[in-house]
Structure formats: structure tokens, C-alpha cells
Write a protein that holds these residues in place. Structure first.
Motif, short mmCIF file in Angstrom:
data_model
loop_
_atom_site.label_atom_id
_atom_site.label_comp_id
_atom_site.label_asym_id
_atom_site.label_seq_id
_atom_site.Cartn_x
_atom_site.Cartn_y
_atom_site.Cartn_z
N PRO A 121 8.78 22.46 6.83
CA PRO A 121 8.42 23.66 7.59
C PRO A 121 8.77 24.96 6.86
O PRO A 121 8.04 25.95 6.97
CB PRO A 121 9.25 23.52 8.88
CG PRO A 121 9.46 22.05 9.03
CD PRO A 121 9.59 21.53 7.62
N LEU A 122 9.88 24.96 6.10
CA LEU A 122 10.26 26.16 5.37
C LEU A 122 9.20 26.54 4.34
O LEU A 122 8.88 27.73 4.18
CB LEU A 122 11.60 25.95 4.68
CG LEU A 122 12.13 27.13 3.85
CD1 LEU A 122 12.40 28.34 4.75
CD2 LEU A 122 13.40 26.75 3.10
N LEU A 123 8.65 25.56 3.64
CA LEU A 123 7.60 25.84 2.68
C LEU A 123 6.38 26.47 3.35
O LEU A 123 5.76 27.40 2.81
CB LEU A 123 7.18 24.55 1.96
CG LEU A 123 8.07 24.08 0.82
CD1 LEU A 123 7.56 22.75 0.27
CD2 LEU A 123 8.12 25.11 -0.31
N VAL A 124 6.04 25.96 4.53
CA VAL A 124 4.88 26.51 5.26
C VAL A 124 5.16 27.93 5.72
O VAL A 124 4.30 28.82 5.60
CB VAL A 124 4.53 25.60 6.45
CG1 VAL A 124 3.41 26.23 7.29
CG2 VAL A 124 4.10 24.22 5.95
N VAL A 125 6.36 28.18 6.23
CA VAL A 125 6.73 29.53 6.64
C VAL A 125 6.65 30.48 5.45
O VAL A 125 6.06 31.57 5.54
CB VAL A 125 8.15 29.57 7.25
CG1 VAL A 125 8.61 31.00 7.46
CG2 VAL A 125 8.19 28.81 8.57
N ASN A 126 7.24 30.09 4.33
CA ASN A 126 7.21 30.95 3.14
C ASN A 126 5.78 31.25 2.71
O ASN A 126 5.46 32.38 2.33
CB ASN A 126 7.96 30.27 2.00
CG ASN A 126 9.46 30.28 2.21
OD1 ASN A 126 9.96 30.93 3.13
ND2 ASN A 126 10.19 29.57 1.37
N ALA A 127 4.91 30.22 2.76
CA ALA A 127 3.51 30.41 2.36
C ALA A 127 2.81 31.42 3.27
O ALA A 127 2.09 32.31 2.80
CB ALA A 127 2.77 29.08 2.37
N PHE A 128 3.02 31.31 4.57
CA PHE A 128 2.36 32.23 5.49
C PHE A 128 2.93 33.64 5.40
O PHE A 128 2.19 34.62 5.55
CB PHE A 128 2.44 31.71 6.92
CG PHE A 128 1.31 30.79 7.28
CD1 PHE A 128 -0.01 31.23 7.23
CD2 PHE A 128 1.54 29.49 7.68
CE1 PHE A 128 -1.07 30.39 7.56
CE2 PHE A 128 0.49 28.64 8.01
CZ PHE A 128 -0.82 29.10 7.95
N LEU A 129 4.23 33.77 5.17
CA LEU A 129 4.80 35.11 5.02
C LEU A 129 4.13 35.84 3.85
O LEU A 129 3.77 37.02 3.95
CB LEU A 129 6.31 35.04 4.78
CG LEU A 129 7.17 34.39 5.86
CD1 LEU A 129 8.64 34.63 5.57
CD2 LEU A 129 6.82 34.91 7.24
N VAL A 130 3.98 35.14 2.76
CA VAL A 130 3.35 35.73 1.58
C VAL A 130 1.87 36.00 1.83
O VAL A 130 1.35 37.07 1.53
CB VAL A 130 3.53 34.81 0.36
CG1 VAL A 130 2.70 35.31 -0.82
CG2 VAL A 130 5.00 34.72 -0.03
N MET A 131 1.19 35.01 2.42
CA MET A 131 -0.24 35.15 2.65
C MET A 131 -0.55 36.30 3.60
O MET A 131 -1.44 37.12 3.34
CB MET A 131 -0.81 33.85 3.22
CG MET A 131 -2.32 33.86 3.40
SD MET A 131 -2.94 32.37 4.23
CE MET A 131 -2.39 31.10 3.09
N ILE A 132 0.19 36.37 4.70
CA ILE A 132 -0.06 37.43 5.68
C ILE A 132 0.15 38.80 5.05
O ILE A 132 -0.69 39.70 5.16
CB ILE A 132 0.85 37.24 6.91
CG1 ILE A 132 0.41 36.01 7.71
CG2 ILE A 132 0.81 38.48 7.80
CD1 ILE A 132 1.39 35.62 8.81
N THR A 133 1.29 38.97 4.37
CA THR A 133 1.59 40.26 3.76
C THR A 133 0.55 40.62 2.70
O THR A 133 0.08 41.76 2.62
CB THR A 133 2.99 40.24 3.13
OG1 THR A 133 3.93 39.78 4.10
CG2 THR A 133 3.39 41.62 2.65
N TYR A 134 0.18 39.64 1.88
CA TYR A 134 -0.79 39.87 0.83
C TYR A 134 -2.15 40.29 1.39
O TYR A 134 -2.73 41.30 0.98
CB TYR A 134 -0.93 38.60 -0.01
CG TYR A 134 -1.98 38.66 -1.09
CD1 TYR A 134 -1.73 39.31 -2.30
CD2 TYR A 134 -3.22 38.04 -0.92
CE1 TYR A 134 -2.70 39.35 -3.30
CE2 TYR A 134 -4.19 38.08 -1.91
CZ TYR A 134 -3.93 38.73 -3.10
OH TYR A 134 -4.88 38.78 -4.07
#
Length: 350
Positions: free
Chosen positions: A222-235
Motif C-alpha cells: 500500500p505504501l508504494l501505491v500511496v507514494n505513486a499517487f502522491l507523485v502522480m496527482i502533484t505532477y
């Protein structure tokens, strides 16, 4: 002519409209006029209602953890190998929503669109592009770059300020005495670091008791998915072919706040508490409760007019397109001196 003698397919009118440049001139309205268009109750915050969203998300996350840790091992082979990745994806989305409720990038909200002072995903000018970038400016290179960005991007940003604003010395978000923070914030970073150490020790004890594989499945996925979405959303909220960026000669707060775009994540819009499809309103009024942002967005659209930017391209397609089109920023090559302080995305490295 395209491959095999076929004519290339031109972009649809809808695509052309989405990619049309946003206005970069001073808006014909003020922040006060925008705020006046929003119903006053949209700015009212309720502690009880706000915490109800936190409780809602944490209860759902707890239920998912309970099911995963108590029942997945009972599934017949090979179903656990399917169940765990599904759990990682779903749980990661829910926990991203928790992060959205809690997040606040103060300097980012204060300096959006500024090439000199913004904090996250600050685009480079062509002169700042690394020598190896031209070798990554192809489908394989973009795939590798996106994979690294979505998996390691958040830890690299926190530890080494990768993609962040350049400072005159090494910047780390864990360093209380680093250039990122002022004197009033240093105690808060010490407290944050203490929390990270406590969690790390707790994960170590869990690994000793349950095994490393258990911790990776329950926490790491789950942490990997959270990190991916944080970056994707901000980007994606700040990277788009239509968005301008400004140097200090052209930037002001309102123009910068409007240099963002609302995106469509489908059902995940609700899971992410609409940070994705109300991001323009979020930057204009970052203290507004998220549960009023949809109503506020509808209210401000007539005022903003062409200054309001939205793109309904599915996020996975948009991520690939933006990685291809938004490589660096450059002012228009003309004699208009005013345009020299306005920078637009480009992708030609030759």
C-alpha cells in the motif's frame, strides 16, 4: 504521411481545446471577485465533519487490513497471489485519501507557477536539462523514467529534494536545519523525524515478530501505491502543455495560482476527496474545506472563464502524454519582451 502511407490522424477538436494555451496575461478579475462568487458557507469549517472523513477512511482501511491478514492465507492457491496486489491497490487509494485530508504545502501554495520559488515539480529550462535526457526522450526512456518517478519519486523528493526548488546547498526534508525550513519550523521537523523513527522501529519489531514478507505485504505494498499517487496527482495538477510558468519578472500570486489544471480520476475523485477535480479552487482558497470544493468550483467557473483549466483525459493517458510533451520550459522565440518572462512546455531536445 504516416507509416504504411497512411495520413496521420489529426487531433480532435476536443483535444485541441484541451491543449490550447491558457491565458498568461493579468486576469481581468481579482481574488475578491472570485471569492464573492462562492457561497459564504463554502468557507465554513466543521471540526466534526472534517474528522468524520478521517474516521471514515481509517475505518475502511482497518477493515481491509483485517480481511487481508485474517483471510487471505485461507484462499486456495494461487488466489492469494491475486488478492494481495488487489489489496495493495485498493488500500493504497484509501490511504492516499487520508494523506489528501492532512496535506499542506505552504510554500507551494504561496509560489505556484514560479520558476524561482515554487517547491514541487519545478520545470527545468532547456539549459538545465541533463545530457542524458535526449536518450530518454523516446517511448522506452519515458517508460523507465515514469517507473522510477512513480516508485522512488516521493522518497527521493523527501530525502534529496529531487524535482524541487534548487537551493544554494544540499536540501533534505528530514533536516531541521536545512534551507527548506525557517527557524519557527525546526521544532516541527524534529517532532516529525521522531515520529518517523518511532514508526520505523515499530515496523522493525513487526518484521521480527511476523517476518519481513508479512510487513512488505501488509505495509509495503500500500505504501508504494500511496507514494505513486502522491507523485502522480502533484505532477498532473501542475504539468500540462497548456499551462504557463513565470520568472520573477512576470509572476504574481493570482497568475500562479491559476497555472494549474483540474483532472479527472473517475471514481477515484471521490476516494481522493476531490483534490484532483477541484485543484484550481484548492489553490485559490487552500483553507477551504474539501467537502465544499465541488460547489465552489462550479461557482467560480463563470468568473474565471478561459482562465479555468480542466482536462478529462484519463490520468494514465495524461501521465504518458505529459511525460512526452512537457520536457522543459522556454519562452516564445519572438521580439515581444513581455513574453520573455512567460515560459511554456516544449519537448524538442535537438
Amino acid at each position: 504521411m504516416g507509416a504504411g502511407g497512411r495520413m496521420p490522424v489529426p487531433p480532435s477538436p476536443a483535444d485541441s481545446e484541451v491543449l490550447k494555451r491558457a491565458p498568461d496575461s493579468k486576469p481581468p478579475f481579482t481574488l475578491g471577485q472570485i471569492k464573492k462568487a462562492i457561497p459564504p458557507h463554502c468557507f465554513q469549517r466543521s471540526v466534526l465533519r472534517s474528522f468524520s472523513y478521517v474516521a471514515h477512511d481509517l475505518i475502511i482501511a482497518s477493515l481491509f487490513y483485517y480481511v487481508a491478514t485474517n483471510y487471505f492465507h485461507l484462499l486456495p492457491h494461487p488466489l492469494p497471489y491475486v488478492a494481495w496486489p488487489v489489496f495493495w491497490a485498493v488500500q493504497g487509494c484509501v490511504l492516499t485519501g487520508v494523506w489528501v485530508i492532512a496535506h499542506d504545502h505552504r510554500r507551494h501554495h504561496s509560489n505556484t507557477g514560479s520558476l524561482d520559488r515554487d517547491e514541487v515539480f519545478v520545470p527545468k529550462q532547456k539549459s538545465g536539462i541533463r545530457w542524458y535526457s535526449k536518450y530518454l526522450n523516446n517511448p522506452v526512456g519515458r517508460f523507465v523514467t515514469l517507473t522510477i518517478t512513480l516508485t522512488l519519486g516521493w522518497p527521493l523528493y523527501l530525502a534529496f529534494n529531487v524535482s524541487g526548488r534548487p537551493y544554494d546547498r544540499f536540501a533534505c526534508h528530514y533536516d531541521p536545519y536545512g534551507p527548506i525550513y525557517n527557524d519557527r519550523e525546526r521544532v516541527e521537523i524534529f517532532i516529525s523525524d521522531a515520529g518517523i523513527l518511532a514508526v520505523s522501529y515499530g515496523l522493525y519489531r513487526l518484521a521480527v515478530a511476523k517476518g519481513l514478507a508479512w510487513v512488505l505485504c501488509v505495509y509495503g505494498g500500500p505504501l508504494l501505491v500511496v507514494n505513486a499517487f502522491l507523485v502522480m496527482i502533484t505532477y498532473l495538477q501542475h504539468t500540462h502543455p497548456s499551462l504557463p510558468h513565470y520568472d520573477s519578472s512576470e509572476w504574481d500570486w493570482l497568475k500562479g495560482a491559476l497555472a494549474t489544471v483540474d483532472r479527472d480520476y473517475g471514481i477515484l475523485n471521490k476516494v481522493f476527496h476531490n483534490i484532483t477535480d477541484t485543484h484550481v479552487a484548492h489553490h485559490l482558497f487552500s483553507m477551504m474545506p474539501h467537502y465544499h470544493a465541488m460547489e465552489a468550483t462550479k461557482a467560480i467557473k463563470p468568473v474565471l472563464g478561459e482562465y479555468y483549466q480542466a482536462d478529462e483525459t484519463p490520468f494514465y493517458k495524461a501521465m504518458w502524454r505529459e511525460a512526452k510533451e512537457c520536457v522543459y520550459v522556454h519562452p516564445d522565440d519572438d521580439d515581444n519582451q513581455k513574453s520573455k518572462g512567460v515560459f511554456w512546455y516544449r519537448n524538442k531536445l535537438d
